[in-house]
Every structure is written in C-alpha cells, then in structure tokens.
Write a protein that holds these residues in place. Structure first.
Motif, mmCIF file in Angstrom:
data_model
loop_
_atom_site.group_PDB
_atom_site.id
_atom_site.type_symbol
_atom_site.label_atom_id
_atom_site.label_comp_id
_atom_site.label_asym_id
_atom_site.label_seq_id
_atom_site.Cartn_x
_atom_site.Cartn_y
_atom_site.Cartn_z
ATOM 1 N N SER A 41 8.046 0.924 5.332
ATOM 2 C CA SER A 41 7.210 2.032 5.281
ATOM 3 C C SER A 41 7.687 3.329 6.034
ATOM 4 O O SER A 41 6.839 4.355 6.099
ATOM 5 N N ASP A 42 8.729 3.443 6.190
ATOM 6 C CA ASP A 42 9.391 4.652 6.732
ATOM 7 C C ASP A 42 9.255 5.766 5.862
ATOM 8 O O ASP A 42 9.222 6.977 6.579
ATOM 9 N N GLY A 43 9.413 5.617 4.692
ATOM 10 C CA GLY A 43 9.401 6.853 3.774
ATOM 11 C C GLY A 43 8.294 7.311 3.346
ATOM 12 O O GLY A 43 7.926 8.335 2.723
ATOM 13 N N LEU A 44 7.013 6.788 4.081
ATOM 14 C CA LEU A 44 5.641 7.393 3.810
ATOM 15 C C LEU A 44 5.432 8.359 4.881
ATOM 16 O O LEU A 44 5.721 8.381 6.054
ATOM 17 N N ASP A 45 4.546 9.614 4.486
ATOM 18 C CA ASP A 45 4.106 10.227 5.198
ATOM 19 C C ASP A 45 2.958 9.778 6.014
ATOM 20 O O ASP A 45 2.226 8.623 5.615
ATOM 21 N N ASP A 46 2.356 10.580 6.862
ATOM 22 C CA ASP A 46 1.219 10.148 7.736
ATOM 23 C C ASP A 46 0.115 9.754 7.005
ATOM 24 O O ASP A 46 -0.633 8.804 7.450
ATOM 25 N N VAL A 47 -0.287 10.498 5.846
ATOM 26 C CA VAL A 47 -1.410 10.143 5.149
ATOM 27 C C VAL A 47 -1.497 9.003 4.401
ATOM 28 O O VAL A 47 -2.433 8.301 4.262
ATOM 29 N N GLN A 48 -0.201 8.848 3.653
ATOM 30 C CA GLN A 48 0.295 7.758 3.135
ATOM 31 C C GLN A 48 0.265 6.342 3.810
ATOM 32 O O GLN A 48 -0.461 5.199 3.719
ATOM 33 N N ARG A 49 0.522 6.364 5.171
ATOM 34 C CA ARG A 49 0.739 5.415 6.155
ATOM 35 C C ARG A 49 -0.753 4.947 6.476
ATOM 36 O O ARG A 49 -0.900 3.939 6.642
ATOM 37 N N ALA A 50 -1.564 6.042 6.813
ATOM 38 C CA ALA A 50 -2.869 5.726 7.197
ATOM 39 C C ALA A 50 -3.716 5.166 5.940
ATOM 40 O O ALA A 50 -4.418 4.360 6.112
ATOM 41 N N GLU A 51 -3.398 5.573 4.774
ATOM 42 C CA GLU A 51 -4.014 4.894 3.561
ATOM 43 C C GLU A 51 -3.731 3.444 3.407
ATOM 44 O O GLU A 51 -4.441 2.617 2.978
ATOM 45 N N MET A 52 -2.283 3.416 3.656
ATOM 46 C CA MET A 52 -1.872 1.927 3.559
ATOM 47 C C MET A 52 -2.602 0.910 4.394
ATOM 48 O O MET A 52 -2.852 -0.051 4.206
ATOM 49 N N LYS A 53 -2.630 1.323 5.703
ATOM 50 C CA LYS A 53 -3.319 0.607 6.648
ATOM 51 C C LYS A 53 -4.896 0.530 6.345
ATOM 52 O O LYS A 53 -5.337 -0.697 6.733
ATOM 53 N N ALA A 54 -5.405 1.383 5.597
ATOM 54 C CA ALA A 54 -6.956 1.326 5.233
ATOM 55 C C ALA A 54 -7.069 0.050 4.086
ATOM 56 O O ALA A 54 -7.863 -0.829 3.992
ATOM 57 N N TYR A 55 -6.112 0.129 3.327
ATOM 58 C CA TYR A 55 -6.065 -1.206 2.203
ATOM 59 C C TYR A 55 -5.699 -2.276 2.868
ATOM 60 O O TYR A 55 -6.123 -3.413 2.106
ATOM 61 N N MET A 56 -4.642 -2.420 4.017
ATOM 62 C CA MET A 56 -4.510 -3.756 4.493
ATOM 63 C C MET A 56 -5.676 -4.036 5.124
ATOM 64 O O MET A 56 -5.982 -5.472 5.338
ATOM 65 N N GLU A 57 -6.559 -3.274 5.726
ATOM 66 C CA GLU A 57 -7.729 -3.748 6.279
ATOM 67 C C GLU A 57 -8.729 -4.338 5.094
ATOM 68 O O GLU A 57 -9.269 -5.240 5.572
ATOM 69 N N LEU A 58 -8.608 -3.603 4.232
ATOM 70 C CA LEU A 58 -9.682 -4.160 3.180
ATOM 71 C C LEU A 58 -9.376 -5.532 2.569
ATOM 72 O O LEU A 58 -10.184 -6.201 2.559
ATOM 73 N N VAL A 59 -8.107 -5.502 2.419
ATOM 74 C CA VAL A 59 -7.471 -7.031 2.165
ATOM 75 C C VAL A 59 -8.015 -8.270 3.162
ATOM 76 O O VAL A 59 -8.394 -9.267 2.884
ATOM 77 N N ASN A 60 -7.626 -7.765 4.403
ATOM 78 C CA ASN A 60 -7.936 -8.758 5.428
ATOM 79 C C ASN A 60 -9.354 -9.019 5.592
ATOM 80 O O ASN A 60 -9.909 -10.288 5.910
ATOM 81 N N ASN A 61 -10.111 -7.819 5.476
ATOM 82 C CA ASN A 61 -11.638 -8.166 5.640
ATOM 83 C C ASN A 61 -12.293 -8.434 4.329
ATOM 84 O O ASN A 61 -13.551 -9.475 4.777
#
Length: 259
Positions: A100-120
């Motif tokens: 995920s190094d190629g992602l910008d801050d907005v994309q990284r935050a979005e990625m984490k939000a979707y990962m939380e969705l999957v886990n939750n």
C-alpha cells in the motif's frame, strides 16, 4: 498495537531479511479448522504471496494455544512470532515489503475503513454462524473444533469456545440478532465491497493491497466451505464482480503455473 509496540516490532523486523523457512501455523486443515480461522489464514497467505514472500503452511492441533495472541494464524519468521493480518502487515512493511505504499493518505484511510468493514461484518458473521446458529454449532463447529482431543476435554473445550464467542456477540450487540439479520448484514457488506470494486481488477485499480488479500480470504473461504446451508455463499454470489475478483486472485497467486 500501540505506537511504541509498532516501533519496537519495526526495529527488530528491519534488522533481518525475509528467510526462506518462514512458517505460518494454523489448525488442522481437514478435520479441525473452522470457517473464520480458515478465512483469516487464507488472507495472510494471500497477502504474503502478493508480497512475493515465501511461507510454509504448517497445521497443528494446538495452533490456537501456540499463538501469542490466541488468534489464528501466526507466522514464525527468524526469532519473531507475529499473529493476525494487521501486525503481520506492519512486520513485513518494516522489512521493506508493502502493498500500500503507492496509496495517498485519502486512499490509505479508505482502505483501512473497508478492512474494518470486513472484520466487523464478515468475520463477525462467520463467528456468529459457527457458534450461535444451533445447527451449525452442533453439526460442524463443536465436532471439528474438539476433534483432536479425547472426551471429556473435547466437550469442555468446544463448549468453552462457544460460550466465549456468544459472550462476545452479546458484548458487541449481535447476541439478539436472528440468522436472517446476519445474512442481511453480509449482503450489505458484499454490496458495499462490490460497489467499491466496480470494474477494476483490484480495489485500488491495477495492484492489490492488503484489503484485497483480506477480502479474498473471507469471500473465497465462505464460497468453498461446507456449512449446514449455502445462504452465506449465496449472498456473495449475487455480486458477480466479487466472484470474478476471487477467481482472479486464485488464478494469479495460488494456481501452479508450472503444470
């Protein structure tokens, strides 16, 4: 993981290159492992393959009790033992391997939000179906979970695990849900993932991230695991692009290209 702990892990991990004999531990595949642990293990395997990092999968009846966090899977790399996808991602990143190094801050935050969705949603639904649905618990979860042990230990451990999961469900507000409500939560999660994926090969276009590994681990495992009914899998099958996504990752990272 705290910032201090992350810094400590990063410092240790960065000192050594990734070894050829790295090992991933999980419960016995044929007789013991349950849906949620299988999904979590597959997500880590997918992530490591996407990073190009070799790992040998070893099945142990007591893998849950070997894990430093009590969670499956965990990896043994050099003299380090790290469990669960999030800490493993941090561990590999410290060694210079990141998706995920190629992602910008907005994309990284979005990625984490979707990962939380999957886990939750997906992970919690898997646990609910395994241990809160009476038929699944009786026919699949308790027999498989306790299979390596003799009676009465097998009985005690299975019911202790079921009690732990049900207590967790009550704590997070899932204890009063019906099975149909859980299936509907899974549908909504899949629809959100499907909309985010769209027509792209991966969630952030042409290259996979840890989100892709996590989603693949859970969706593919639900699609290929025998349960008392097929309702969980049917909710995924209603999103055709998620099915194509699973096939793409399976073919790219898990099929033997030499045969």
């Amino acid at each position: 993981m705290s910032l201090a702990a992350e810094a400590f892990v990063s410092q240790i991990a960065a000192a050594e290159p990734w070894p050829e004999n790295a090992t991933l531990y999980q419960p016995l595949k044929e007789d013991q492992i349950l849906l949620s642990d299988c999904a979590s293990s597959l997500a880590v395997q997918a992530y490591l393959r996407m990073c190009g990092l070799p790992v040998q999968v070893v099945c142990r009846a007591n893998a849950e009790y070997m894990s430093p966090s009590g969670k499956i899977p965990f990896i043994h790399v050099g003299n380090q033992v790290v469990s669960e996808l999030g800490p493993i991602v941090q561990f590999t990143k410290a060694k210079g391997h990141s998706l995920s190094d190629g992602l910008d801050d907005v994309q990284r935050a979005e990625m984490k939000a979707y990962m939380e969705l999957v886990n939750n949603m997906l992970l919690t639904a898997e646990l609910y179906v395994q241990w809160c649905d009476g038929a699944t618990a009786a026919e699949i979860s308790r027999p498989r979970y306790s299979s390596p042990y003799s009676w009465p230990l097998s009985y005690i451990l299975a019911y202790q695990k079921q009690w732990e999961v049900r207590r967790k469900m009550n704590a997070i507000g899932w204890g009063g849900k019906t099975l149909e409500q859980v299936y509907e939560d899974v549908s909504q999660c899949c629809q959100a993932l499907s909309q985010r994926l769209g027509t792209q090969p991966y969630f952030f276009n042409k290259q996979p991230t840890e989100l892709d590994a996590l989603v693949f681990g859970h969706l593919f495992t639900i699609l290929t695991t025998r349960l008392t009914n097929t309702e969980l899998a049917e909710r995924i099958k209603s999103c055709s692009n998620l099915l194509s996504f699973c096939r793409r990752i399976e073919q790219t990272y898990f099929e033997d290209k030499s045969s």
